[in-house]
Motif scaffolding. Structure first.
Motif, short mmCIF file in Angstrom:
data_model
loop_
_atom_site.label_atom_id
_atom_site.label_comp_id
_atom_site.label_asym_id
_atom_site.label_seq_id
_atom_site.Cartn_x
_atom_site.Cartn_y
_atom_site.Cartn_z
N PRO A 104 -61.92 -61.42 -26.42
CA PRO A 104 -61.18 -60.16 -26.48
C PRO A 104 -60.78 -59.63 -25.10
O PRO A 104 -59.69 -59.10 -24.92
CB PRO A 104 -62.13 -59.20 -27.18
CG PRO A 104 -63.07 -60.07 -27.93
CD PRO A 104 -63.21 -61.31 -27.10
N PHE A 105 -61.67 -59.78 -24.12
CA PHE A 105 -61.37 -59.33 -22.77
C PHE A 105 -60.28 -60.19 -22.13
O PHE A 105 -59.36 -59.68 -21.49
CB PHE A 105 -62.63 -59.35 -21.90
CG PHE A 105 -63.68 -58.37 -22.33
CD1 PHE A 105 -63.61 -57.05 -21.93
CD2 PHE A 105 -64.72 -58.76 -23.14
CE1 PHE A 105 -64.57 -56.12 -22.32
CE2 PHE A 105 -65.70 -57.85 -23.54
CZ PHE A 105 -65.61 -56.53 -23.13
N ALA A 106 -60.38 -61.50 -22.32
CA ALA A 106 -59.38 -62.41 -21.76
C ALA A 106 -58.02 -62.22 -22.42
O ALA A 106 -56.98 -62.23 -21.75
CB ALA A 106 -59.85 -63.86 -21.90
N LEU A 122 -50.31 -54.41 -27.62
CA LEU A 122 -49.62 -55.09 -26.51
C LEU A 122 -48.80 -56.27 -27.01
O LEU A 122 -47.68 -56.51 -26.53
CB LEU A 122 -50.63 -55.57 -25.47
CG LEU A 122 -51.13 -54.49 -24.53
CD1 LEU A 122 -52.35 -54.98 -23.75
CD2 LEU A 122 -50.02 -54.08 -23.57
N VAL A 123 -49.33 -57.02 -27.96
CA VAL A 123 -48.58 -58.14 -28.54
C VAL A 123 -47.30 -57.61 -29.19
O VAL A 123 -46.23 -58.20 -29.02
CB VAL A 123 -49.45 -58.93 -29.55
CG1 VAL A 123 -48.62 -59.90 -30.36
CG2 VAL A 123 -50.57 -59.66 -28.81
N LEU A 166 -64.71 -55.11 -30.76
CA LEU A 166 -63.83 -55.25 -31.92
C LEU A 166 -62.58 -54.38 -31.77
O LEU A 166 -61.47 -54.80 -32.08
CB LEU A 166 -64.62 -54.87 -33.16
CG LEU A 166 -63.99 -55.08 -34.50
CD1 LEU A 166 -65.03 -55.58 -35.48
CD2 LEU A 166 -63.39 -53.81 -35.02
N LEU A 167 -62.74 -53.16 -31.26
CA LEU A 167 -61.61 -52.26 -31.10
C LEU A 167 -60.63 -52.74 -30.02
O LEU A 167 -59.46 -52.37 -30.05
CB LEU A 167 -62.09 -50.84 -30.81
CG LEU A 167 -62.82 -50.17 -31.97
CD1 LEU A 167 -63.37 -48.82 -31.55
CD2 LEU A 167 -61.93 -50.05 -33.19
N LEU A 168 -61.11 -53.58 -29.10
CA LEU A 168 -60.20 -54.16 -28.10
C LEU A 168 -59.10 -54.98 -28.77
O LEU A 168 -57.98 -55.05 -28.26
CB LEU A 168 -60.96 -55.06 -27.13
CG LEU A 168 -61.75 -54.39 -26.03
CD1 LEU A 168 -62.48 -55.43 -25.19
CD2 LEU A 168 -60.87 -53.52 -25.16
N SER A 169 -59.40 -55.57 -29.92
CA SER A 169 -58.38 -56.36 -30.61
C SER A 169 -57.22 -55.48 -31.06
O SER A 169 -56.08 -55.93 -31.11
CB SER A 169 -58.97 -57.13 -31.79
OG SER A 169 -59.44 -56.24 -32.78
N GLY A 170 -57.50 -54.22 -31.38
CA GLY A 170 -56.43 -53.29 -31.74
C GLY A 170 -55.52 -52.98 -30.55
O GLY A 170 -54.30 -52.93 -30.68
N VAL A 217 -55.08 -52.81 -41.38
CA VAL A 217 -55.49 -54.00 -42.13
C VAL A 217 -56.33 -54.93 -41.26
O VAL A 217 -57.40 -55.38 -41.68
CB VAL A 217 -54.25 -54.75 -42.69
CG1 VAL A 217 -54.62 -56.12 -43.21
CG2 VAL A 217 -53.58 -53.93 -43.77
N GLY A 218 -55.87 -55.19 -40.05
CA GLY A 218 -56.61 -56.08 -39.15
C GLY A 218 -57.97 -55.55 -38.79
O GLY A 218 -58.97 -56.28 -38.79
#
Length: 179
Positions: free
Chosen positions: A142-144, A104-105, A95-99, A27-28
């Protein structure tokens, strides 16, 4: 027999959590992909992408040009090297880094509290409207966020009874990278 039942129940709970996490990720990421190609290039994004390209052309940040975030520019250069120079593909990589950060979250929430809290945290993280709107643009967040999430997860591992000082050193390194 009761131990076997408990193990089976934990495995079932873990499978359910992984299915929910996969659904949250889908979804995200779909929300982000809807904006992926349609966001305009803003001036910061252009400068960031140029910093990465200049590194790949052999120039050195600060010495040959005025890069603002040197480590970030090298990370972008690596991403450009992996996916190619087309800015939409670099955007997709960011964008894929958010996945990855969402996973990790989840891991942080599940480790510190419960799977349910981990899933809720992951769902909130990947669907926050402002983060979704800005996610398709190449920028440092996203990197941070990835580095900070890795640092928090590593710190949670360090705080366990058998946590080693190496983990604490890694926490410092990850926070430095995120900063």
């Amino acid at each position: 027999a009761p131990d076997h039942c408990d193990d089976h129940g934990l495995a079932t709970d873990n499978r359910k959590a992984m299915v929910w996490l996969a659904a949250i990720l889908v979804v995200g990421l779909l929300l982000r992909l809807c904006l992926w190609k349609y966001r305009w290039i803003n001036p910061d994004e252009g400068a960031h992408l140029m910093d990465g390209r200049l590194i790949l052309d052999g120039l050195v940040p600060i010495v040959d040009y005025n890069s603002r975030q040197v480590l970030y520019a090298y990370m972008l250069a690596g991403l450009i090297k992996i996916v190619g120079p087309q800015y939409t593909l670099v955007r997709l990589g960011v964008l894929l880094l958010s996945g990855v950060t969402t996973c990790l979250v989840y891991a942080i929430g599940a480790r510190l509290f419960s799977r349910r809290v981990g899933l809720l945290s992951a769902g909130i993280y990947i669907t926050i409207p402002l983060a979704v709107i800005w996610s398709p643009i190449v920028h440092m967040e996203p990197f941070a966020s990835l580095a900070a999430s890795l640092a928090i997860y590593t710190l949670s591992r360090y705080l366990e009874p058998k946590g080693s000082e190496r983990l604490l050193a890694l926490v410092g390194l990850l926070l430095g990278i995120g900063f």
